[in-house]
Motif scaffolding. Structure first.
Motif, mmCIF file in Angstrom:
data_model
loop_
_atom_site.group_PDB
_atom_site.id
_atom_site.type_symbol
_atom_site.label_atom_id
_atom_site.label_comp_id
_atom_site.label_asym_id
_atom_site.label_seq_id
_atom_site.Cartn_x
_atom_site.Cartn_y
_atom_site.Cartn_z
ATOM 1 N N UNK B 530 13.542 -3.226 -0.548
ATOM 2 C CA UNK B 530 12.433 -5.056 -0.737
ATOM 3 C C UNK B 530 11.275 -3.816 0.176
ATOM 4 N N UNK B 531 10.250 -4.791 -0.235
ATOM 5 C CA UNK B 531 8.937 -4.339 0.491
ATOM 6 C C UNK B 531 8.581 -4.660 1.190
ATOM 7 N N UNK B 532 9.638 -5.771 2.061
ATOM 8 C CA UNK B 532 8.783 -5.530 3.418
ATOM 9 C C UNK B 532 10.279 -5.472 4.235
ATOM 10 N N UNK B 533 10.738 -4.346 4.195
ATOM 11 C CA UNK B 533 12.232 -3.190 4.070
ATOM 12 C C UNK B 533 11.981 -3.113 5.830
ATOM 13 N N UNK B 534 12.698 -3.362 6.380
ATOM 14 C CA UNK B 534 13.024 -3.540 8.260
ATOM 15 C C UNK B 534 13.994 -2.307 7.784
ATOM 16 N N UNK B 535 14.808 -1.712 7.354
ATOM 17 C CA UNK B 535 15.264 0.156 7.748
ATOM 18 C C UNK B 535 14.727 1.209 7.321
ATOM 19 N N UNK B 536 13.947 1.091 6.809
ATOM 20 C CA UNK B 536 13.157 2.196 7.199
ATOM 21 C C UNK B 536 11.541 2.123 7.560
ATOM 22 N N UNK B 537 11.207 3.077 8.227
ATOM 23 C CA UNK B 537 9.675 3.592 8.298
ATOM 24 C C UNK B 537 9.137 5.226 8.537
ATOM 25 N N UNK B 538 9.476 5.191 6.926
ATOM 26 C CA UNK B 538 8.883 6.717 6.148
ATOM 27 C C UNK B 538 7.590 6.821 7.378
ATOM 28 N N UNK B 539 7.200 7.800 7.889
ATOM 29 C CA UNK B 539 5.786 8.469 8.068
ATOM 30 C C UNK B 539 4.541 8.788 5.706
ATOM 31 N N UNK B 540 4.147 8.109 6.629
ATOM 32 C CA UNK B 540 3.149 8.316 4.797
ATOM 33 C C UNK B 540 2.575 9.103 5.487
ATOM 34 N N UNK B 541 2.485 10.688 3.578
ATOM 35 C CA UNK B 541 1.724 11.943 4.081
ATOM 36 C C UNK B 541 0.748 11.784 3.054
ATOM 37 N N UNK B 542 1.087 10.667 2.736
ATOM 38 C CA UNK B 542 -0.616 10.544 1.388
ATOM 39 C C UNK B 542 0.010 8.792 0.920
#
Ligand SMILES: Nc1ncnc2c1ncn2[C@@H]1O[C@H](COP(=O)(O)OP(=O)(O)OP(=O)(O)O)[C@@H](O)[C@H]1O
Ligand SMILES: [Mg+2]
Lengths: 246, 814
Positions: B530-542
């Protein structure tokens, strides 16, 4: 000419010839003149005492005639070799064959026994066959009167005994010239006496001996006395007999 | 002419060595330790080099592997007879779930083989138990994460997406060709085609095998040729009507964990070279001291006719004598340690070291090193000695005369601070080069030591940070797509469940195009999120993370972005084979972002490659509206204990609702395994630190005993004017403590860069990610205690020596 070649006895010829020798030292305060335009000739078989105040240039003079140091100007010829032509290694080899050196503090190698200390110059120079060497070293120890101390380390010997070993060492390669810098400076007067007698015997046997000393009694016993002051020869007891310089 | 060596001069060398036993012992130990450091790595390398051949290459690894869905009896002859490949073998590999009779469930990778008794490609050997397994039996690979529990658990229930079957464990095999299961919390099981048929009893027409392992004829080491032949094979199969879904061309001769071994050996090698260098510095310092102490002897020898060559010869003999004593124990210890290291690395790779032998050439190299390194190290001090003129050597001014003594200004402060301390400070500063070398060696040892502690903290911080990026406690993989609502309802029955989110997760492969080479194709998990996921918040590298309304946007994890064989980044497009998902055709995606997903699950694939797309768009493509294959579950209490209790209840709730589960993993378990990896690294650094500290204390002992030796006269003077043995001893010990403190300061200066360097190496090695750097004050404090203790121990003997010097003996010494 073989610069490191063996010394050939040449009768009463000049063995040490310093002509117009100057030695300067670089010091932070500028150039220091330790020897100033000095002339000195020593003939084979002479026993010469060099005297003078501390700092007058005595050791510097000995360094020049043993190729330990080079003059700033002038020529030094010893035992037929022009010393300035020698490289460091050639000088060492030449010294090993032509000069026996004796120091105030003996400078024996502390981990070698007396007889081994005497063997060392023969070992370095390769003089005498290996089988001869030990016998010769013991014979030299006998000549200086301490053959019974042959296997002791220097620390187990008295100062006088150590200096005798050093004299025996200086004779190891049978050099024509023996040079001693204050050899009695560290010894009591009785021991000094015995050491000086040894030098006298050596000279009688044909060696040339040049010895720096502070001791006036010893200097007075010597057939020839050269006195230095501020790098210049101010007195030479032979001057009357033979002209100094030109 | 007189030679460079002679018995008389050898006698002098021998006597000199015994004249100061401690100094000689120090130099021997330095060479031994240096040789140990370098030799152990060399030996390990030699053993591993051979064992890789014996283990990995011995399995006859495939030159390439084709994924084919509809394999039948007609396929093999096409490759064997028409294309003349050396060996062709059919396999099936798929993720399954193993359950023990007492309800424990573990992730596993099932491999189906044609015939256990005639394995030809990617072979493995029976280790214990029955061989070959009978129908209804399986064998476990020995590196399996849960081997101990599974091997004796009785009958195991194997559950795959299309149903399960109960099998008994026949035995354990060793398969050195695969990445060890314990490193990824994975179990490997193998069954025969006949046994596998029990799984598919209800659909007898589906094919048993889905992979074709091929070894090419002739040169197997040429990856370009392998790739070309793979492509030829693919075309041949496709023209015969088969559908080839993937082509994998592994790098020839490279174990899957080859880069781990390379990295470990690189670290070791760097350390081996470092110890050898430190030892060389120590030897240089000691020989420098000997030469300096023998200045007058040098002068005397030159005065009586010794040439530079002869003097060189004397000190050369001295160094060679030290080496001669040091080489034997050094090589002996190095061989033992080399075997240990080889064994350790073998465990990392699931190898057996079948032959511990170290080739003769390695011994020769070590012996050469043992002689050459000290000689080279001693060259400079010997050269200085040889160059010294008779006049300089005989110079009567005492060593370390006023102008060379930077402590002069300190002396005036003596009355203010304790007298002994001030004296010690002055003495310590006396010989700067030697002092600097000692401080540097000890400082480096400290940096290794503190790095080991810092690395542990950094590692744990990294895992913690990784766990913060996912806010779910359980990852439930369903055996097939289920209606999202149905699964959600079953899960929220449990009061502990806080939130759930439905994802789809499927293994997909990249489709070969002209721009993508066959051996660089990506095989990984496609996650519909789901685009608005509440389960993951991975650091964006690029780039960016997914946004609502994204269509063919895809986000890849750093494992993909950083893989050396795959060349994909933000802005690239990639065609994935989504036909298997039910999409009409393969879909082209555009990479919009790269995220850091530390510790991503591998779930039976060769690498933890994950991609993320908008689940709505994916469902649109596949027509699977609101179907999910994976549920992320968040609970009230994320503690490991609570999770352990909750896991079977989740499982039960789902099966009560008739929902099949293929894997249920708790985030806590998975992260704990990653946390445990640090033990390996710390054990490693610990070994290095101990070695470095040994070299450091050797250096300090040498420094102190050299200082004592050089100051014999001075110490004698102090004793002559009434200093007691105790005062002298305290003086020497204070000096050592000051050196220790200075070394500590050096450590504090260099520990950061060293920790970061080692941390990044370890992070890249195991997580393919730099670590979150943590510098602990605790490490600094512990090292302070250690270095002060080591200083006291190192100075103990020299201090005692100094305090026992008799006044007259000292003053007579020349
Ligand atoms: N390497 C050197 N650099 C600078 N000056 C030097 C050096 N060696 C000696 N001198 C100076 O040269 C002068 C002569 O020194 P030398 O050693 O020859 O004296 P000396 O007559 O032997 O004295 P002593 O009786 O004290 O041994 C002295 O003033 C000394 O300070
Ligand atoms: Mg003098």
């Amino acid at each position: 000419m073989d610069r490191s070649g063996e010394h050939e006895p040449t009768g009463f010829s000049t063995i040490v010839d310093l002509s117009r020798v100057t030695k300067n030292y670089e010091t932070p305060a500028g150039e220091f003149v330790a020897l100033d335009d000095l002339d000195l000739q020593i003939v084979e078989g002479e026993l010469v005492a060099i005297v003078g105040k501390s700092g007058s240039g005595k050791s510097t003079l000995l360094n020049l005639m043993t190729a330990i140091d080079h003059p700033s100007r002038g020529d030094v010829t010893v035992a037929g070799t022009e010393l300035h032509e020698l490289t460091e290694n050639e000088a060492a080899r030449w010294r090993g064959r032509n000069v026996g050196l004796i120091f105030q503090f003996f400078q024996l190698l502390p981990t070698l026994t007396a007889v081994e200390n005497i063997l060392l110059p023969m070992d370095f120079v390769g003089r005498f066959s290996k089988s001869e060497r030990r016998g010769r070293a013991l014979e030299l120890l006998r000549r200086v009167g301490i053959e019974d101390q042959a296997d002791k380390l220097p620390t187990q010997l008295s100062g006088g005994q150590q200096q005798r070993v050093a004299i025996a060492r200086s004779l190891a390669n049978d050099p024509p010239l023996i040079v001693a810098d204050e050899p009695t400076g560290n010894l009591d007067s009785k021991t000094s006496d015995a050491i000086v007698s040894l030098f006298e015997q050596l000279a009688e046997a044909g060696s040339t001996v040049v010895m720096v000393t502070h001791d006036h009694d010893i200097a007075d016993r010597m057939p020839r006395r050269v006195e230095l002051a501020d790098g210049v020869i101010v007195a030479d007891s032979m001057v009357g007999a033979r002209p100094v310089g030109n | 002419m007189a030679g460079l060596f002679s018995p008389l001069r050898l006698k002098k060398v021998w006597a000199d060595l015994w004249a100061n036993e401690l100094r000689t012992l120090m130099s021997v130990l330095a060479v031994t330790v240096g040789l140990f450091g370098a030799g152990s790595v060399l030996s390990a390398y030699a053993i591993l080099d051979r064992e890789i051949d014996a283990n990995y290459s011995g399995t006859n690894p495939p030159s390439f592997v084709l994924g084919v869905d509809d394999i039948d009896d007609g396929l093999k002859p096409l490759l064997v007879d028409d294309l003349n490949f050396a060996a062709v073998e059919l396999r099936r590999t798929e993720p399954v779930r193993i359950e023990t009779s007492d309800g424990q469930a573990e992730a596993a990778q099932l491999r189906v083989v044609e015939d256990f008794e005639s394995l030809e490609v990617a072979t493995f050997e029976p280790e214990r138990g029955e061989w070959p397994p009978l129908p209804g039996q399986l064998v476990l690979e020995r590196s399996s994460a849960d081997l101990e529990e599974l091997e004796h658990a009785g009958p195991l229930w194997l559950e795959r997406s299309a149903g399960g079957v109960e099998l008994s464990v026949a035995g354990v095999v060793h398969d050195p060709g695969r990445a060890p299961g314990w490193q990824d919390d994975l179990n490997y099981v193998y069954v025969s085609a006949e046994t596998f048929a029990q799984f598919v009893a209800d659909s007898p027409n589906s094919s048993v095998f889905n992979e074709v392992y091929v070894v090419v004829d002739g040169d197997t080491a040429d990856i370009v040729r392998n790739a070309e032949l793979a492509s030829t094979a693919r075309q041949r199969l496709e023209s015969a009507g088969y559908s080839v879904s993937s082509v994998a061309v592994p790098p020839p001769g490279e174990h899957p964990h080859n880069d781990q071994m390379t990295a470990v050996l690189f670290l070791l090698q760097a350390f081996g070279v470092l110890t050898l260098l430190l030892a060389a510095v120590l030897v240089a310092v000691i020989v420098g001291n000997i030469v300096n102490q023998q200045r007058r002897q040098l002068g005397a020898m030159k005065a009586i006719g010794a040439t530079g060559g002869q003097i060189t010869g004397i000190y050369l003999m001295l160094v060679l004598a030290i080496s001669a004593v040091a080489v034997l124990p050094g090589v002996f210890l190095a061989s033992a340690a080399g075997r240990g290291i080889a064994g350790f690395v073998a465990t990392l790779l699931n190898f057996d070291v079948t032959d511990n032998g170290i080739p003769a050439s390695i011994y020769v190299v070590q012996i050469l090193l043992g002689f050459a390194v000290p000689v080279l190290a001693a060259a400079a001090p010997i050269w200085i000695g040889v160059r010294m003129s008779v006049r300089d050597a005989m110079d009567d001014s005492p060593a370390g005369s006023a102008k060379r003594n930077p402590s002069a200004h300190v002396v005036s402060a003596q009355r203010v601070v304790g007298r002994v301390t001030m004296l010690a400070v002055g003495n310590v500063l006396r010989r700067r080069t030697r002092l600097a070398a000692t401080i540097l060696i000890l400082g480096l040892a400290g940096a290794t030591f503190t790095s080991a502690i810092n690395l542990t903290s950094s590692w744990l911080a990294t895992i913690d940070a990784a766990s913060d990026t996912s806010q779910f406690d359980f990852d439930v993989n369903l055996s097939e797509p289920y209606q999202q609502q149905r699964v959600e309802e079953a899960l929220v029955e449990l009061s502990e469940v806080n939130a759930v989110e439905g994802w789809t997760e499927t293994v997909v492969s990249e489709v070969a195009t002209q721009s993508a080479n066959a051996d660089e194709l990506l095989l990984g998990f496609l996650n519909g999120v789901p685009a608005e996921t509440t389960m993951v918040d991975y650091p964006v590298l690029d780039g960016r993370w997914l946004q609502p309304g994204d269509t063919n946007a895809i986000v890849i994890n750093h494992e993909i972005a950083q893989d050396p064989h795959i060349d994909i980044g933000v802005g690239d497009s990639i065609i994935l084979d989504t036909a298997g998902l039910g999409a009409d055709k393969n879909v082209e995606w555009e990479v919009v972002g790269v995220v850091k997903q530390v510790g991503a699950p591998r779930r039976g694939l060769d690498a933890p490659f994950h991609m993320f797309v908008n689940v709505d768009y994916l469902n649109e493509l596949t027509g699977n509206n609101n179907y999910v294959t994976s549920m992320k579950v968040r609970t009230d209490s994320p503690s490991a204990d609570a999770q352990a209790v909750l896991a079977p209840r989740l499982d039960e709730a789902l099966s009560d609702a008739d929902i099949g589960v293929s894997a249920l993993s708790s985030t806590g378990d998975r992260l704990q395994i990653l946390r445990d990896h640090v033990v390996v690294i710390v054990a490693f650094l610990g070994l290095m630190a101990v070695l470095a500290i040994v070299v450091g204390s050797l250096a300090l002992t040498s420094l102190m005993s050299i200082n004592v030796l050089e100051r014999r006269r001075e110490i004698g003077m102090m004793r002559a004017v009434g200093a007691t043995g105790g005062i002298i001893q305290r003086l020497v010990l204070s000096e050592a403590l000051i050196v220790g403190l200075l070394a500590w300061v050096v450590t504090m200066v260099i520990t950061r860069p060293v920790s970061v360097l080692l941390g990044d190496a370890a992070g890249q090695l195991f997580l393919r990610s730099d670590l979150e750097n943590v510098f602990s004050w605790y490490a600094a404090l512990v090292w302070l205690v250690v270095v002060l203790f080591v200083s006291l121990v190192a100075a103990f003997y020299p201090a005692r020596q100094a305090s026992r010097l008799a006044v007259n003996a000292v003053l007579a010494f020349d």
